[in-house]
Design an enzyme around this catalytic site. Structure first.
Site, mmCIF file in Angstrom:
data_model
loop_
_atom_site.group_PDB
_atom_site.id
_atom_site.type_symbol
_atom_site.label_atom_id
_atom_site.label_comp_id
_atom_site.label_asym_id
_atom_site.label_seq_id
_atom_site.Cartn_x
_atom_site.Cartn_y
_atom_site.Cartn_z
ATOM 1 N N GLU A 1 -5.108 1.684 2.635
ATOM 2 C CA GLU A 1 -5.025 0.518 3.527
ATOM 3 C C GLU A 1 -5.157 0.913 4.985
ATOM 4 O OE1 GLU A 1 -3.014 -2.493 6.108
ATOM 5 O OE2 GLU A 1 -2.519 -0.385 5.788
ATOM 6 N N GLU A 2 -4.758 2.144 5.320
ATOM 7 C CA GLU A 2 -4.693 2.558 6.721
ATOM 8 C C GLU A 2 -6.031 3.058 7.277
ATOM 9 O OE1 GLU A 2 -2.280 1.824 8.420
ATOM 10 O OE2 GLU A 2 -0.376 2.042 7.375
ATOM 11 N N HIS B 1 0.844 -1.200 0.000
ATOM 12 C CA HIS B 1 0.000 0.000 0.000
ATOM 13 C C HIS B 1 0.878 1.249 0.000
ATOM 14 C CE1 HIS B 1 0.522 1.037 4.326
ATOM 15 N NE2 HIS B 1 0.470 -0.265 4.550
ATOM 16 N N ASP C 1 -0.295 4.388 0.886
ATOM 17 C CA ASP C 1 -0.767 5.431 1.804
ATOM 18 C C ASP C 1 -0.081 5.326 3.159
ATOM 19 O OD1 ASP C 1 -2.220 2.992 2.243
ATOM 20 O OD2 ASP C 1 -3.672 4.091 3.456
ATOM 21 N N GLU D 1 4.347 -5.877 3.841
ATOM 22 C CA GLU D 1 4.143 -5.239 5.140
ATOM 23 C C GLU D 1 5.426 -5.340 5.964
ATOM 24 O OE1 GLU D 1 1.785 -3.637 6.716
ATOM 25 O OE2 GLU D 1 0.059 -3.826 5.383
ATOM 26 N N HIS E 1 3.523 3.722 12.499
ATOM 27 C CA HIS E 1 2.610 4.767 12.969
ATOM 28 C C HIS E 1 3.195 5.653 14.066
ATOM 29 C CE1 HIS E 1 -1.063 2.135 11.576
ATOM 30 N NE2 HIS E 1 -0.118 2.259 10.640
#
Length: 357
Positions: free
Chosen positions: A129-130, A73, A75, A158, A332
């Protein structure tokens, strides 16, 4: 409209990672980065490129016996004052460095550097995705263009700190409700306090013994936890309702329906409302293509203790694993970073896999 600088897919993968990180792409705002990725891939004669919204799919069409998907992903979570990127020693800091633009950089390098892989490859770079699953770009492709995701095996890049993580846990959320009767808090005996009635729910959670099943040789660790509690309408009113929200992370030997049944059993006697859920995915490491991948990467595969889009591939009948250079523990965080050495190592191992039978 703002445009990103052209991406150099022929240069160093570490520099490419930094270039990707420096293009802001918070969920829902990926167009600039998707445009740059599409512009970098379209000139490559060995690839067929398809654009779907802010997702870019690039495929080799060599007619080989096996096809694999390499997906990531594009994003990120919202910024936290952590752009532009910066390098300190072996570490590249910045939003999305570990989750998962370093993995995306490796996939882009592979797409450019391996025109004649031993397996046909579909590279998927997708959006959203987030955020909530309904917006997930990979899910959109699965619904509207499933033929683009057809494969014998998939690698979701990932962050795994350079180790294979097989399958993923399933997840569900549920609300456990208690009912009471409102009354003035000065005359509380005329009411029934729904918040107080929630204490046995918390007792059950404290006493809960989580399973640690072994699934296809990998050890998973489940968890059932309260993640929120709400009740009360005013500072002088006995509350007549309390809601305890729980999150159950379950091993992939249980279906989503079996997980719901388990939670209902744990909270027998209470009103249970299921608010969302997603199934897990078995490791899928017994397939010959997966075994070849495991040999090329090396190390001892471990269970993915979390939910990822390998679950979506499992729903399509495609065995999948997680493998990427980032450390999932850093995802994150404001101080998110990735090891530059891990990016190079991941690129080398993936090149070995795509270049050998």
């Amino acid at each position: 409209m703002t445009r990103a600088r052209p991406l150099d897919l022929t240069g160093d993968v570490r520099a490419l990672t930094a270039a990707l990180v420096d293009v802001e792409s918070v969920s829902g705002d990926e167009k600039v980065l998707a445009d740059a990725i599409e512009a970098a891939l379209r000139p490559l004669a060995h690839l067929t490129v398809v654009r779907d919204g802010e997702a870019v799919v690039a495929r080799t069409e060599l007619g080989l016996a096996e096809r694999v998907v390499v997906a990531g992903h594009i994003d990120t979570v919202p910024l936290a004052g952590n752009l532009p990127s910066r390098v300190e020693g072996d570490l590249l800091y910045g939003c999305g460095t570990t989750d998962m633009k370093s993995g995306v950089a490796v996939a882009l390098k592979l797409a450019a550097a391996v025109p004649s892989p031993v397996r046909d490859v579909t590279y998927v770079f997708y959006d959203c995705e987030e955020v909530e699953a309904v917006r997930n770009g990979l899910g959109r492709l699965a619904r509207t263009r499933p033929e683009l995701l057809a494969a014998d095996f998939a690698v979701l890049m990932e962050p795994t700190d350079g180790e294979i993580e097989g399958g993923c846990q399933g997840t569900l959320r549920a609300q456990i409700l208690t009912r009471g009767k409102r009354a003035h808090s000065a005359r509380s005996w005329y009411g029934v306090n729904a918040v107080h009635a929630a204490a046995p729910i918390l007792d059950r959670l404290n006493a809960y013994q989580a399973r640690e099943p072994v699934v296809d040789g990998l050890a998973y660790h489940e968890g059932l936890n309260a993640v929120g509690i709400a009740g009360g309408v005013a500072g002088n009113v006995i509350p007549d309702e309390c809601v305890v929200t729980v999150n159950y992370r379950f091993a992939p030997d249980r279906s989503l329906e079996e997980a719901r049944e388990h939670v209902s059993e744990v909270f027998g006697g209470y009103e249970v409302r299921f608010t969302d859920g997603a199934p897990g995915a078995r490791p899928g490491l017994t397939h010959p293509v997966a075994a070849a991948f495991a040999r090329a990467v090396g190390g001892a595969p471990r269970a993915k203790l979390g939910w990822t889009d390998v679950s979506l591939f499992a729903g399509l009948g495609v065995p999948a694993v997680n493998y990427g250079p980032g450390d999932p523990a850093l995802a994150h965080q404001q101080g998110e970073y990735v090891s530059l050495g891990k990016i190079v190592e991941c690129e080398r191992r993936m090149l070995d896999w795509l270049g050998t039978a």
